[in-house]
Structures are given as structure tokens and as C-alpha cells.
Scaffold this motif. Structure first.
Motif, PDB file in Angstrom:
ATOM      1  N   SER A  14      64.393  61.374  44.850  1.00 32.54           N
ATOM      2  CA  SER A  14      64.737  62.022  46.115  1.00 32.54           C
ATOM      3  C   SER A  14      66.200  61.856  46.522  1.00 32.54           C
ATOM      4  CB  SER A  14      63.830  61.509  47.242  1.00 32.54           C
ATOM      5  OG  SER A  14      64.048  60.128  47.454  1.00 32.54           O
ATOM      6  N   ALA A  15      66.864  60.825  46.053  1.00 31.24           N
ATOM      7  CA  ALA A  15      68.262  60.598  46.445  1.00 31.24           C
ATOM      8  C   ALA A  15      69.247  61.400  45.586  1.00 31.24           C
ATOM      9  CB  ALA A  15      68.597  59.114  46.347  1.00 31.24           C
ATOM     10  N   LEU A  16      68.745  62.065  44.554  1.00 33.34           N
ATOM     11  CA  LEU A  16      69.621  62.797  43.642  1.00 33.34           C
ATOM     12  C   LEU A  16      69.801  64.252  44.072  1.00 33.34           C
ATOM     13  CD1 LEU A  16      68.143  61.545  40.242  1.00 33.34           C
ATOM     14  CD2 LEU A  16      70.127  60.647  41.471  1.00 33.34           C
ATOM     15  N   ASP A  17      70.975  64.816  43.771  1.00 32.39           N
ATOM     16  CA  ASP A  17      71.154  66.248  43.987  1.00 32.39           C
ATOM     17  C   ASP A  17      70.355  66.984  42.910  1.00 32.39           C
ATOM     18  OD1 ASP A  17      72.644  66.115  41.625  1.00 32.39           O
ATOM     19  OD2 ASP A  17      74.567  66.339  42.632  1.00 32.39           O
ATOM     20  N   TRP A  18      70.191  68.315  43.083  1.00 27.95           N
ATOM     21  CA  TRP A  18      69.299  69.052  42.191  1.00 27.95           C
ATOM     22  C   TRP A  18      69.729  68.970  40.724  1.00 27.95           C
ATOM     23  CZ3 TRP A  18      64.543  70.013  42.023  1.00 27.95           C
ATOM     24  CH2 TRP A  18      64.021  70.913  41.109  1.00 27.95           C
ATOM     25  N   PRO A  19      70.999  69.184  40.361  1.00 28.07           N
ATOM     26  CA  PRO A  19      71.368  69.083  38.941  1.00 28.07           C
ATOM     27  C   PRO A  19      71.083  67.696  38.345  1.00 28.07           C
ATOM     28  CG  PRO A  19      73.094  70.214  40.150  1.00 28.07           C
ATOM     29  CD  PRO A  19      72.137  69.668  41.172  1.00 28.07           C
ATOM     30  N   SER A  20      71.349  66.656  39.109  1.00 29.43           N
ATOM     31  CA  SER A  20      71.063  65.303  38.630  1.00 29.43           C
ATOM     32  C   SER A  20      69.569  65.069  38.505  1.00 29.43           C
ATOM     33  CB  SER A  20      71.666  64.264  39.579  1.00 29.43           C
ATOM     34  OG  SER A  20      73.061  64.406  39.635  1.00 29.43           O
ATOM     35  N   ARG A  21      68.809  65.621  39.441  1.00 28.52           N
ATOM     36  CA  ARG A  21      67.352  65.490  39.419  1.00 28.52           C
ATOM     37  C   ARG A  21      66.780  66.154  38.164  1.00 28.52           C
ATOM     38  NH1 ARG A  21      63.974  66.622  44.878  1.00 28.52           N
ATOM     39  NH2 ARG A  21      65.637  65.292  45.624  1.00 28.52           N
ATOM     40  N   VAL A  22      67.261  67.360  37.846  1.00 21.63           N
ATOM     41  CA  VAL A  22      66.794  68.075  36.649  1.00 21.63           C
ATOM     42  C   VAL A  22      67.125  67.270  35.396  1.00 21.63           C
ATOM     43  CG1 VAL A  22      67.141  70.154  35.255  1.00 21.63           C
ATOM     44  CG2 VAL A  22      66.852  70.352  37.736  1.00 21.63           C
ATOM     45  N   MET A  24      67.574  64.026  35.156  1.00 22.30           N
ATOM     46  CA  MET A  24      66.753  62.817  35.121  1.00 22.30           C
ATOM     47  C   MET A  24      65.314  63.141  34.717  1.00 22.30           C
ATOM     48  SD  MET A  24      66.703  59.615  35.222  1.00 22.30           S
ATOM     49  CE  MET A  24      68.293  59.244  35.879  1.00 22.30           C
ATOM     50  N   ILE A  25      64.788  64.278  35.177  1.00 19.48           N
ATOM     51  CA  ILE A  25      63.444  64.695  34.768  1.00 19.48           C
ATOM     52  C   ILE A  25      63.407  64.856  33.253  1.00 19.48           C
ATOM     53  CG2 ILE A  25      61.819  66.632  34.815  1.00 19.48           C
ATOM     54  CD1 ILE A  25      62.494  66.895  37.824  1.00 19.48           C
ATOM     55  N   GLY A  26      64.443  65.464  32.697  1.00 15.30           N
ATOM     56  CA  GLY A  26      64.507  65.614  31.244  1.00 15.30           C
ATOM     57  C   GLY A  26      64.540  64.277  30.525  1.00 15.30           C
ATOM     58  N   ARG A  27      65.323  63.359  31.037  1.00 13.47           N
ATOM     59  CA  ARG A  27      65.418  62.024  30.421  1.00 13.47           C
ATOM     60  C   ARG A  27      64.099  61.274  30.523  1.00 13.47           C
ATOM     61  NH1 ARG A  27      71.240  60.359  32.890  1.00 13.47           N
ATOM     62  NH2 ARG A  27      72.479  61.716  31.554  1.00 13.47           N
ATOM     63  N   LEU A  28      63.469  61.328  31.691  1.00 11.16           N
ATOM     64  CA  LEU A  28      62.184  60.647  31.873  1.00 11.16           C
ATOM     65  C   LEU A  28      61.125  61.222  30.945  1.00 11.16           C
ATOM     66  CD1 LEU A  28      62.032  60.263  35.749  1.00 11.16           C
ATOM     67  CD2 LEU A  28      62.066  58.411  34.080  1.00 11.16           C
ATOM     68  N   THR A  29      61.068  62.542  30.867  1.00  9.87           N
ATOM     69  CA  THR A  29      60.088  63.203  29.999  1.00  9.87           C
ATOM     70  C   THR A  29      60.295  62.785  28.548  1.00  9.87           C
ATOM     71  OG1 THR A  29      59.955  65.078  31.508  1.00  9.87           O
ATOM     72  CG2 THR A  29      59.179  65.440  29.274  1.00  9.87           C
ATOM     73  N   ALA A  30      61.535  62.799  28.086  1.00  4.95           N
ATOM     74  CA  ALA A  30      61.836  62.420  26.702  1.00  4.95           C
ATOM     75  C   ALA A  30      61.464  60.962  26.440  1.00  4.95           C
ATOM     76  CB  ALA A  30      63.313  62.655  26.408  1.00  4.95           C
TER      77      ALA A  30
END
Length: 85
Positions: A14-22, A24-30
Motif C-alpha cells: 500500500s505504501a508503493l506507487d503503482w509502478p513500484s507496486r507492479v 513488486m508483484i512481479g518479484r513476489l510472484t517469481a
């Protein structure tokens, strides 16, 4: 819920801006797929739940209201919300 929130803090992205959030989602998924470990994410963002989850549990007033694949849960919720509106 209070104990879980204290343990997890705020929603992790929630503290991340949208590009950073996207990103991080990619990193977490991987990382989760590479390690084969479960990941529990508490979020209010449907896009995060769909991107990260194989299973979603939707709560209503602190109780489990639905459980299943994220897109199925969201579709059932949307039909129910539309029917009661």
C-alpha cells in the motif's frame, strides 16, 4: 484480526506507487513460484489479489463470505453487490 494486523503491519504494497507496486508483484510472484512456498497477502486491492493469488478468501464483517479462485470470488461478489444495490 487485530493480532494478524499487528503481525503483518499494513497491507505490504500500500505504501508503493503503482509502478513500484507492479514491479513488486512481479518479484513476489517469481519468488513464490521459484521457492514453492505459500504466501499470504492481506489487501483491499482486487488487482493485487488477482495478480498474486491462486486462492482468495473474501471477508465480510470479519467472517469468511467466499473462498475460491480470485476471479470467481470477485465475479460472485460483483453479482451479489449488483443484485442488492
Amino acid at each position: 484480526r487485530a493480532a494478524l494486523r499487528r503481525r503483518l503491519g499494513t497491507t505490504p504494497l500500500s505504501a508503493l506507487d503503482w509502478p513500484s507496486r507492479v514491479a513488486m508483484i512481479g518479484r513476489l510472484t517469481a519468488a513464490v513460484e521459484a521457492e514453492g512456498i505459500p504466501l499470504v497477502v492481506v489487501t483491499h486491492q482486487a488487482a493485487e489479489a488477482v495478480a498474486l493469488g491462486h486462492r482468495m478468501i473474501r471477508l465480510d464483517a470479519g467472517r469468511v463470505a467466499d473462498d475460491g479462485p480470485p476471479l470467481d470470488v470477485l465475479a460472485r461478489w460483483a453479482r451479489g453487490a449488483g443484485a442488492s444495490a
